[in-house]
Write an enzyme that holds these catalytic residues in place. Structure first.
Site, PDB file in Angstrom:
ATOM      1  CE  LYS A 100      -1.876   1.887   4.062  1.00 30.61           C
ATOM      2  NZ  LYS A 100      -1.471   3.260   4.087  1.00 30.61           N
ATOM      3  CG  ASN A 101       2.502   2.681   3.535  1.00 30.84           C
ATOM      4  OD1 ASN A 101       1.313   2.944   3.366  1.00 30.84           O
ATOM      5  ND2 ASN A 101       3.050   2.546   4.729  1.00 30.84           N
ATOM      6  CB  CYS A 141      -4.761   6.471  10.454  1.00 29.79           C
ATOM      7  SG  CYS A 141      -5.195   4.868   9.819  1.00 29.79           S
ATOM      8  CG  ASP A 161       2.737   1.777   9.343  1.00 28.58           C
ATOM      9  OD1 ASP A 161       2.420   2.724  10.078  1.00 28.58           O
ATOM     10  OD2 ASP A 161       2.746   1.870   8.097  1.00 28.58           O
ATOM     11  NE  ARG A 165      -0.332  10.281   9.542  1.00 24.41           N
ATOM     12  CZ  ARG A 165      -0.546   9.119   8.943  1.00 24.41           C
ATOM     13  NH1 ARG A 165      -1.677   8.506   9.082  1.00 24.41           N
ATOM     14  NH2 ARG A 165       0.377   8.580   8.191  1.00 24.41           N
ATOM     15  N   PRO A 166       0.889  16.683  10.712  1.00 23.27           N
ATOM     16  CG  PRO A 166       2.577  17.952  11.699  1.00 23.27           C
ATOM     17  CD  PRO A 166       1.854  16.647  11.803  1.00 23.27           C
ATOM     18  CG  ASP A 220       5.476  20.853   9.582  1.00 19.39           C
ATOM     19  OD1 ASP A 220       4.854  19.775   9.608  1.00 19.39           O
ATOM     20  OD2 ASP A 220       6.505  21.049  10.239  1.00 19.39           O
ATOM     21  NE  ARG A 255       0.028  12.006   6.576  1.00 18.75           N
ATOM     22  CZ  ARG A 255       0.268  13.250   6.922  1.00 18.75           C
ATOM     23  NH1 ARG A 255      -0.714  14.029   7.299  1.00 18.75           N
ATOM     24  NH2 ARG A 255       1.495  13.734   6.897  1.00 18.75           N
ATOM     25  NE  ARG A 290      -7.271   4.170   5.212  1.00 10.50           N
ATOM     26  CZ  ARG A 290      -6.484   4.970   5.907  1.00 10.50           C
ATOM     27  NH1 ARG A 290      -6.853   5.389   7.081  1.00 10.50           N
ATOM     28  NH2 ARG A 290      -5.327   5.376   5.426  1.00 10.50           N
TER      29      ARG A 290
HETATM   30  C1  UD1 Z   1       4.069   7.048   5.895  1.00 13.81           C
HETATM   31  C2  UD1 Z   1       3.236   5.806   5.781  1.00 13.81           C
HETATM   32  C3  UD1 Z   1       2.732   5.393   7.143  1.00 13.81           C
HETATM   33  C4  UD1 Z   1       3.864   5.241   8.115  1.00 13.81           C
HETATM   34  C5  UD1 Z   1       4.738   6.482   8.132  1.00 13.81           C
HETATM   35  C6  UD1 Z   1       5.994   6.361   8.971  1.00 13.81           C
HETATM   36  C7  UD1 Z   1       2.283   6.007   3.568  1.00 13.81           C
HETATM   37  C8  UD1 Z   1       1.045   6.133   2.760  1.00 13.81           C
HETATM   38  N1  UD1 Z   1       2.129   6.063   4.898  1.00 13.81           N
HETATM   39  O1  UD1 Z   1       3.213   8.067   6.380  1.00 13.81           O
HETATM   40  O2  UD1 Z   1       2.045   4.148   7.016  1.00 13.81           O
HETATM   41  O3  UD1 Z   1       3.363   5.033   9.420  1.00 13.81           O
HETATM   42  O4  UD1 Z   1       5.156   6.810   6.782  1.00 13.81           O
HETATM   43  O5  UD1 Z   1       6.737   5.270   8.540  1.00 13.81           O
HETATM   44  O6  UD1 Z   1       3.351   5.824   3.052  1.00 13.81           O
HETATM   45  N2  UD1 Z   1       5.423  14.963  10.117  1.00 13.81           N
HETATM   46  C9  UD1 Z   1       5.473  16.301  10.397  1.00 13.81           C
HETATM   47  N3  UD1 Z   1       5.312  17.162   9.347  1.00 13.81           N
HETATM   48  C10 UD1 Z   1       5.141  16.744   8.069  1.00 13.81           C
HETATM   49  C11 UD1 Z   1       5.106  15.367   7.797  1.00 13.81           C
HETATM   50  C12 UD1 Z   1       5.246  14.484   8.859  1.00 13.81           C
HETATM   51  O7  UD1 Z   1       5.634  16.722  11.537  1.00 13.81           O
HETATM   52  O8  UD1 Z   1       5.013  17.586   7.160  1.00 13.81           O
HETATM   53  C13 UD1 Z   1       5.545  14.000  11.250  1.00 13.81           C
HETATM   54  C14 UD1 Z   1       4.290  13.151  11.404  1.00 13.81           C
HETATM   55  O9  UD1 Z   1       3.314  13.819  12.160  1.00 13.81           O
HETATM   56  C15 UD1 Z   1       4.843  11.939  12.106  1.00 13.81           C
HETATM   57  C16 UD1 Z   1       6.243  11.797  11.495  1.00 13.81           C
HETATM   58  O10 UD1 Z   1       6.554  13.072  10.951  1.00 13.81           O
HETATM   59  O11 UD1 Z   1       4.942  12.192  13.471  1.00 13.81           O
HETATM   60  C17 UD1 Z   1       6.355  10.739  10.417  1.00 13.81           C
HETATM   61  O12 UD1 Z   1       5.517  11.060   9.347  1.00 13.81           O
HETATM   62  P1  UD1 Z   1       5.836  10.667   7.846  1.00 13.81           P
HETATM   63  O13 UD1 Z   1       7.146   9.973   7.768  1.00 13.81           O
HETATM   64  O14 UD1 Z   1       5.630  11.856   6.999  1.00 13.81           O
HETATM   65  O15 UD1 Z   1       4.695   9.606   7.556  1.00 13.81           O
HETATM   66  P2  UD1 Z   1       3.663   9.589   6.353  1.00 13.81           P
HETATM   67  O16 UD1 Z   1       4.377   9.863   5.074  1.00 13.81           O
HETATM   68  O17 UD1 Z   1       2.464  10.364   6.708  1.00 13.81           O
END
Ligand code: UD1
Length: 419
Positions: A22-23, A115, A304, A120-121, A123, A91, A396
């Site tokens: 999926k990811n 989820c 995960d 999950r910002p 920024d 997302r 999902r």
């Molecule tokens: C992806 C995966 C998800 C997995 C995660 C971490 C997909 C579709 N999803 O999610 O299953 O759990 O990687 O391995 O690939 N963060 C910020 N600002 C941002 C982006 C992220 O603060 O702009 C924080 C998030 O809140 C979180 C951390 O960074 O605490 C990790 O997030 P991120 O690596 O971005 O995960 P996703 O890409 O959302």
């Protein structure tokens, strides 16, 4: 609403072929719009998040259809306005921002959903794109992005976010010059995205390391591509066998993607054999507690897999500690497990799990994708009936989980539940 009605106690036994990740598939679907010609994603899983992404792509003018060997995506796009309702559902819709900007130089997006496992910002996604010259203004949760002055840049991420790394790679793939991402996330799915973009005629290097270099090209073409196997689904099914004292062989799996998970399962007493694209696990009658598990960005322990491991620790011999460093709200599962008889105490980002001999079945509701999968694991070992509602959340990310588990000997069936 749909539910899983389960009766635990069967030792799972058998083999299973792991589907595409999926990811990996979600960002690859986003990247497919970088090309004008069609791509075929061989073995694309038929999961709810893929369907949501297809619907979003359709509103952007990109058609897709299922063929026997996978999903064919038309490529190209006519609109840069992301649909609000659909974007809030998944997302991964945020992954489309980079490729839309790469193609059209403008995009309108809303803050994404997904989820409920933390703030999950986005920024980091936005600051990466701003470094590339994208101007972003926000009104009422709607982001208007102007990429008319986009350029290659050195993008340093304050944190190795998976999604932000992928977004910048996709934006840079069609942006003239060489863009570098430092402190990039190193997850295997990023290597897969790189391989897909390169199959489309792109020039991306370094994925899997902290520095990714993207040389922008003028155009990309569609490609036939088989996304990588799902390491989290693989890990979940290993846990399913482990929690029942069972035995499982997984095909179409990359053991090197699962190093941290396999280490913990071995610590719990499982015998694991690794081959090329194959893994087999034999669990002891009762699992041993692990000492401490800390979630980290790859190659650390994947967040995960944290909920499935909590389910295992709940019935293991001894006490285990889990520290969740990636998503702040990923302990909601503990309350449900405690209702089943588990002994889990949560303090901030840490959970202390004192293993109990057995859990009893209850009615519970999946709250997030991986937490929902973990409830299924407990249902496999709880003696009485377990009813898990809200399994749409599990759908999902897992393709017909109940069918796979039934083949391994579990007693589980999908029922419709009236609220
Ligand atoms: C992806 C995966 C998800 C997995 C995660 C971490 C997909 C579709 N999803 O999610 O299953 O759990 O990687 O391995 O690939 N963060 C910020 N600002 C941002 C982006 C992220 O603060 O702009 C924080 C998030 O809140 C979180 C951390 O960074 O605490 C990790 O997030 P991120 O690596 O971005 O995960 P996703 O890409 O959302």
């Amino acid at each position: 609403m749909e539910g899983f009605l389960m009766r635990g106690g069967e030792r799972l036994k058998g083999s299973l072929r792991v589907g595409a990740a999926k990811n990996a598939v979600l960002p690859i679907l986003a990247a497919s719009i970088l090309a004008d010609s069609p791509s075929t994603l061989v073995g694309c899983p038929r999961i709810a998040d893929v369907e949501s992404m297809r619907s979003i792509l359709q509103t952007l003018g990109c058609e897709s259809r299922w063929e026997p060997d996978g999903l064919v995506v038309s490529g190209g796009l006519s609109s840069g306005e992301m649909p609000e309702k659909l974007s809030k559902r998944v997302r991964s819709s945020i992954f489309l921002l980079g490729p839309i900007l790469a193609r059209l130089r403008h995009a309108t997006v809303v803050y994404p959903g997904g989820c409920e496992i933390g703030l999950r910002p986005i920024d980091l996604h936005l600051s990466g794109l701003k470094r590339m010259g994208v101007e972003i203004s926000e009104t009422g949760g709607v982001l208007r992005c102007d990429g008319s002055r986009m350029h290659a840049a050195d993008v340093h991420l304050d944190y190795p976010s998976v999604g932000a790394t992928e977004n910048v790679i996709m934006a840079a793939a069609l942006t003239k010059g060489v863009t570098t991402v430092t402190n990039a996330a190193r997850e295997p799915e990023i290597e897969d995205l790189q391989a897909y973009i390169n199959a489309m005629g792109g020039h991306v290097q370094g994925a899997g390391s902290p520095t990714v270099t993207i040389e922008g090209t003028r155009e990309l073409h569609g490609a036939v591509y088989a996304p990588m196997p799902d390491r989290i689904a693989a890990g979940t099914y290993l846990c399913a066998a482990a929690i029942t004292g069972g035995e499982i062989t997984l095909d179409h799996v990359q053991p090197r993607h699962l190093t941290a998970v396999l280490q913990k399962l071995r610590e719990m007493g499982c015998e694991i054999e690794e081959g090329e694209n194959v893994l087999s696990l034999k669990a002891p009658r009762r699992l041993q507690a692990f000492d401490t598990l800390q979630t980290q960005p790859h190659p650390g322990f994947p967040t995960d897999m944290q909920s499935p491991m909590m389910a295992l620790a709940a019935v293991a011999r001894g006490s285990s500690v889990i520290v969740e460093n990636v998503f702040e709200n990923r302990f909601a599962l503990a309350a449900d497990l405690n209702r089943m008889g588990a002994r889990i105490r949560v303090a901030g980002r840490a959970a202390l799990i004192e293993g109990v001999e057995s859990l009893h079945g209850v009615s519970c509701q999946a709250r997030d994708l991986r937490g929902g999968a973990a409830l299924v694991l407990t249902g496999l070992c709880a003696k009485e009936e377990t009813l898990i509602t809200g399994v749409e959340l599990i759908d999902r990310g897992y393709e017909r989980m109940e069918t796979e588990l039934t083949r391994l000997g579990a007693q589980i069936r999908r029922i419709s539940v009236t609220e």
